[in-house]
Each structure stands twice: as C-alpha cells, then as structure tokens.
Design an enzyme around this catalytic site. Structure first.
Site, PDB file in Angstrom:
ATOM      1  N   LYS A 124      69.808  63.923 -59.287  1.00  0.00           N
ATOM      2  CA  LYS A 124      68.397  63.890 -59.224  1.00  0.00           C
ATOM      3  C   LYS A 124      68.554  62.706 -60.259  1.00  0.00           C
ATOM      4  O   LYS A 124      67.138  62.070 -59.948  1.00  0.00           O
ATOM      5  CB  LYS A 124      67.923  65.287 -59.565  1.00  0.00           C
ATOM      6  CG  LYS A 124      68.443  66.414 -58.607  1.00  0.00           C
ATOM      7  CD  LYS A 124      67.520  66.525 -57.252  1.00  0.00           C
ATOM      8  CE  LYS A 124      67.917  67.224 -56.217  1.00  0.00           C
ATOM      9  NZ  LYS A 124      69.317  67.565 -55.655  1.00  0.00           N
ATOM     10  N   LYS A 159      62.976  71.530 -59.166  1.00  0.00           N
ATOM     11  CA  LYS A 159      63.897  71.140 -57.710  1.00  0.00           C
ATOM     12  C   LYS A 159      65.007  71.590 -59.200  1.00  0.00           C
ATOM     13  O   LYS A 159      64.788  71.381 -60.136  1.00  0.00           O
ATOM     14  CB  LYS A 159      64.081  70.236 -57.435  1.00  0.00           C
ATOM     15  CG  LYS A 159      64.267  69.580 -57.844  1.00  0.00           C
ATOM     16  CD  LYS A 159      63.832  68.057 -56.806  1.00  0.00           C
ATOM     17  CE  LYS A 159      64.306  66.869 -57.140  1.00  0.00           C
ATOM     18  NZ  LYS A 159      63.929  65.375 -55.786  1.00  0.00           N
ATOM     19  N   ARG A 209      66.584  59.197 -45.319  1.00  0.00           N
ATOM     20  CA  ARG A 209      67.747  59.381 -45.686  1.00  0.00           C
ATOM     21  C   ARG A 209      68.126  57.201 -45.621  1.00  0.00           C
ATOM     22  O   ARG A 209      68.527  57.203 -44.761  1.00  0.00           O
ATOM     23  CB  ARG A 209      69.262  59.919 -45.527  1.00  0.00           C
ATOM     24  CG  ARG A 209      70.268  59.359 -45.624  1.00  0.00           C
ATOM     25  CD  ARG A 209      70.653  59.831 -47.253  1.00  0.00           C
ATOM     26  NE  ARG A 209      70.221  60.042 -47.595  1.00  0.00           N
ATOM     27  CZ  ARG A 209      71.430  61.340 -47.617  1.00  0.00           C
ATOM     28  NH1 ARG A 209      72.485  61.417 -46.965  1.00  0.00           N
ATOM     29  NH2 ARG A 209      70.932  62.354 -48.674  1.00  0.00           N
ATOM     30  N   ARG A 224      64.445  62.781 -42.385  1.00  0.00           N
ATOM     31  CA  ARG A 224      64.446  63.977 -41.817  1.00  0.00           C
ATOM     32  C   ARG A 224      62.952  64.689 -42.366  1.00  0.00           C
ATOM     33  O   ARG A 224      62.205  65.128 -43.458  1.00  0.00           O
ATOM     34  CB  ARG A 224      65.109  65.040 -42.873  1.00  0.00           C
ATOM     35  CG  ARG A 224      66.955  64.266 -42.310  1.00  0.00           C
ATOM     36  CD  ARG A 224      67.652  64.110 -43.870  1.00  0.00           C
ATOM     37  NE  ARG A 224      66.879  63.340 -45.242  1.00  0.00           N
ATOM     38  CZ  ARG A 224      67.579  63.526 -46.206  1.00  0.00           C
ATOM     39  NH1 ARG A 224      68.808  64.380 -46.632  1.00  0.00           N
ATOM     40  NH2 ARG A 224      67.171  62.912 -47.091  1.00  0.00           N
ATOM     41  N   ARG A 232      60.258  71.005 -47.725  1.00  0.00           N
ATOM     42  CA  ARG A 232      61.642  70.298 -47.326  1.00  0.00           C
ATOM     43  C   ARG A 232      61.647  69.578 -45.976  1.00  0.00           C
ATOM     44  O   ARG A 232      61.711  70.212 -44.940  1.00  0.00           O
ATOM     45  CB  ARG A 232      62.618  71.165 -47.371  1.00  0.00           C
ATOM     46  CG  ARG A 232      62.766  72.039 -48.924  1.00  0.00           C
ATOM     47  CD  ARG A 232      63.675  73.411 -49.237  1.00  0.00           C
ATOM     48  NE  ARG A 232      62.910  73.707 -48.669  1.00  0.00           N
ATOM     49  CZ  ARG A 232      64.089  74.920 -48.248  1.00  0.00           C
ATOM     50  NH1 ARG A 232      65.726  75.834 -49.213  1.00  0.00           N
ATOM     51  NH2 ARG A 232      64.298  76.536 -47.339  1.00  0.00           N
ATOM     52  N   ASP A 272      67.182  58.701 -51.454  1.00  0.00           N
ATOM     53  CA  ASP A 272      66.295  59.626 -50.492  1.00  0.00           C
ATOM     54  C   ASP A 272      64.824  58.833 -50.486  1.00  0.00           C
ATOM     55  O   ASP A 272      64.563  59.165 -52.283  1.00  0.00           O
ATOM     56  CB  ASP A 272      66.145  61.164 -50.583  1.00  0.00           C
ATOM     57  CG  ASP A 272      67.143  61.761 -50.173  1.00  0.00           C
ATOM     58  OD1 ASP A 272      68.427  61.416 -49.232  1.00  0.00           O
ATOM     59  OD2 ASP A 272      68.106  63.330 -50.453  1.00  0.00           O
ATOM     60  N   GLU A 280      66.188  60.700 -54.325  1.00  0.00           N
ATOM     61  CA  GLU A 280      67.804  60.867 -54.789  1.00  0.00           C
ATOM     62  C   GLU A 280      68.202  60.071 -54.626  1.00  0.00           C
ATOM     63  O   GLU A 280      67.971  58.816 -53.541  1.00  0.00           O
ATOM     64  CB  GLU A 280      67.862  62.106 -53.339  1.00  0.00           C
ATOM     65  CG  GLU A 280      66.968  63.368 -54.349  1.00  0.00           C
ATOM     66  CD  GLU A 280      67.450  64.733 -54.084  1.00  0.00           C
ATOM     67  OE1 GLU A 280      69.636  64.887 -53.868  1.00  0.00           O
ATOM     68  OE2 GLU A 280      67.022  65.605 -54.132  1.00  0.00           O
ATOM     69  N   ASN A 282      72.226  60.033 -53.454  1.00  0.00           N
ATOM     70  CA  ASN A 282      73.432  60.630 -53.553  1.00  0.00           C
ATOM     71  C   ASN A 282      74.556  60.265 -53.368  1.00  0.00           C
ATOM     72  O   ASN A 282      74.852  59.223 -52.346  1.00  0.00           O
ATOM     73  CB  ASN A 282      72.578  60.749 -51.511  1.00  0.00           C
ATOM     74  CG  ASN A 282      72.105  62.192 -52.005  1.00  0.00           C
ATOM     75  OD1 ASN A 282      71.781  63.385 -52.234  1.00  0.00           O
ATOM     76  ND2 ASN A 282      70.655  61.124 -51.029  1.00  0.00           N
TER      77      ASN A 282
END
Length: 314
Positions: A124, A159, A209, A224, A232, A272, A280, A282
C-alpha cells in the site's frame, strides 16, 4: 535449473487460476527441476540457511496435479533460483523469512523477488514514491486527521496496510455513516496505522492488475470488476476478471515504474490501477497470469520464465 518455490501448502492450490502453478508448469516444460517448501521449513543451521524441501513432479492430472518426493534438508545454495511465492499476511513471520533469505543471498543464492526489496515495498505505502500517479492519500492512525480528510473529500476509502484480497476495505460516503466505527475498527482505537484515499469512481470499470516482469510490461491488464454493489474488485471478494489492453495512462504508469522496480530487485510486480490512479504495488505473490493467458492468449508464464532464466544467468 533447480528452482525452489516458497509457497503455501501445495494441497491448497486452485490450479485453474493459480499463477504459481503455471510458473511451475512452464518451468517443467523447459526441463527445469522443481522443488517446494513452506517458510516454516527454513532454518539457519551453523550459519547456513537450509530448508526441508521436496521435489515436485507435475502429473498433468487436474485432480492429483503433483507428486512430491521425500522432504530432504538442503542448503539453499543447492538451488539455481529460489522464488518467494508465499501469500500474505505480511506479518513478522513473513519478515523473519526474508531475513533468512537475505543471509542465503549473501551466500550466493539468487532469490526472487529480492527479500530486502519485498520488505522495502509495503504494497500500500509504496505508492507514496510515485505521487504523480495517485489519488489524494493519507496514512495515519490519528482519528482527527482522518475526519479532516473526510471533510475535505466527502467520499473516501479506508483500508489496512497489511491486507490482501480486498480484506478490511471500507467506503464512507458523503453522509459519513459509520465513519467513527470504521476508524475505531481499522486503527484498533489508534493502535494501527491505516491508509485513507479519495474514492475513485472509475472502480465501477474495474481495479486493473498490470504485471511487470523483468522490467518489462505485460501488454494486457486484468480489470477486476466489482459485483453486486461491492466497492471491491478483488477476485477474492467476488470481482469478475476481464482481460483488456492497456490504456495510454496504464502504459504511462507501468513504463515509468517498470525499470525502477526491476533495478531494485523486483522481478515480478503487480500494479493496481483504478481509472488513472495507481493504488497498490504488489510484490509478495502477484497473480492474474492465467486469466490473461486464457482470455487474450498472451503467455505470461513463458514471459516470466524467460525473465527468470535471464536473471539467473546474468
């Protein structure tokens, strides 16, 4: 090559969608030897990092997809590459595992992603290094600051900093309903730092993604898309994955970050992006290989093993 995968239990894999599985399948197709172990199988023994690892043979059968050999205590130096593919939570045990892998690296082991780089890139918080691509963001455990941020932006996302799969994400709209309760819950009454962001309406079109492999950008993203009124898009939270070509903005973000992150020791990264904003970075166990491969025909696993072979031989 002898390739060792640090993973969750193999028995838990859902091979129809698991990215680690297709990494293994492509590596095996090229004749590489596969091994697997879990973080708790590692130990530092008289200055040498070892693991109780088992060899893996892929059966090609979807029901019983692997056969494993007997667990043998092996020094990590015996492997040509060690791939860290353990899912979060990114807790202290995860960090201890990266410390052991640091020691293995010092002894010449090639570990991907680089363990110190995994520690340095909270998934994050890392976006704070690339603020030209982010939505207004606050990181704090101070309730007063969060309330001030909400007063300014009126529609926000809150979050935890250590979650995955969309766990613990809340949206607070203009009415401020339950803001106090959400702050208390996520911060544990001020004990835990969290992230707060201005809500990005483009989430209705998906949380994209974007994969970076070996400093290069995979040409398709997996959007997504949230379902049933969810905020979400995570697949683990019921989102539907739709593979699509990168937009001009997606490519701008990805091509800006790819060489920098690769130079830091991150062979595989999952960005993301919601709308035009990076949300984000990842680095622990990025996924979405199979969805992109199945929908667009682009062999992500082959690109990854190409990059791995290059990195090992470099």
């Amino acid at each position: 090559m002898k390739i060792a995968f640090i993973t969750d239990p193999l028995s838990t894999f859902k091979i129809y969608k698991d990215s680690t599985f297709v990494m293994m399948r492509e590596a095996a197709r090229r004749g590489h030897q596969l091994f697997a172990f879990e973080p708790q199988d590692m130990a530092l023994v008289n200055g040498v990092v070892k693991a109780r690892a088992c060899s893996i043979n892929l059966t090609g059968n979807s029901d019983v997809w692997y056969e494993e050999g007997e667990k043998i205590d092996l020094a990590l130096q015996e492997f040509d590459a060690v791939l860290q593919r353990k899912d979060p939570p990114f807790d202290m045990e995860y960090i201890y595992a990266t410390y052991l892998l640091d020691l293995a690296e010092k002894a010449g082991v090639k570990v991907f992603n680089k363990p110190s780089a995994i520690r340095d890139h909270n998934e994050k918080l890392s976006i704070a290094q690339f603020t030209q691509f982010t939505t207004p963001t606050l990181v704090t455990r101070d309730a007063k600051r969060i309330r001030e941020f909400f007063a300014e932006h009126q529609d926000i996302i809150l979050k935890p900093l250590d979650g995955m799969g969309g766990a613990g994400i809340f949206r607070i709209g203009a009415d401020g309903m339950n803001l106090g309760s959400v702050i208390e819950t996520l911060t544990s009454n001020g004990a835990h730092t969290i992230m707060v962001q201005k809500y990005i309406p483009a989430i209705v079109h998906g949380d994209k993604r974007i994969l970076l492999i070996g400093g290069k950008v995979v040409p398709f993203a997996l959007a997504r898309i949230p379902q049933n009124g969810e905020v979400r898009g995570n697949l683990a939270a019921g989102g539907v994955g739709v593979a699509q070509e990168l937009s001009a903005r997606d490519r701008e973000i990805a091509e800006s970050l790819a060489p920098t992150l690769y130079q830091r020791g991150l062979l595989l990264v999952g960005l993301d992006v919601i709308g035009d904003c990076l949300t984000e970075v990842n680095v622990t166990s990025p996924t979405c290989f199979q969805e992109i491969m199945q929908q667009k025909g682009f062999d992500v696993a082959a690109m990854f093993i190409d990059a791995l072979e290059h990195a090992v031989s470099a």
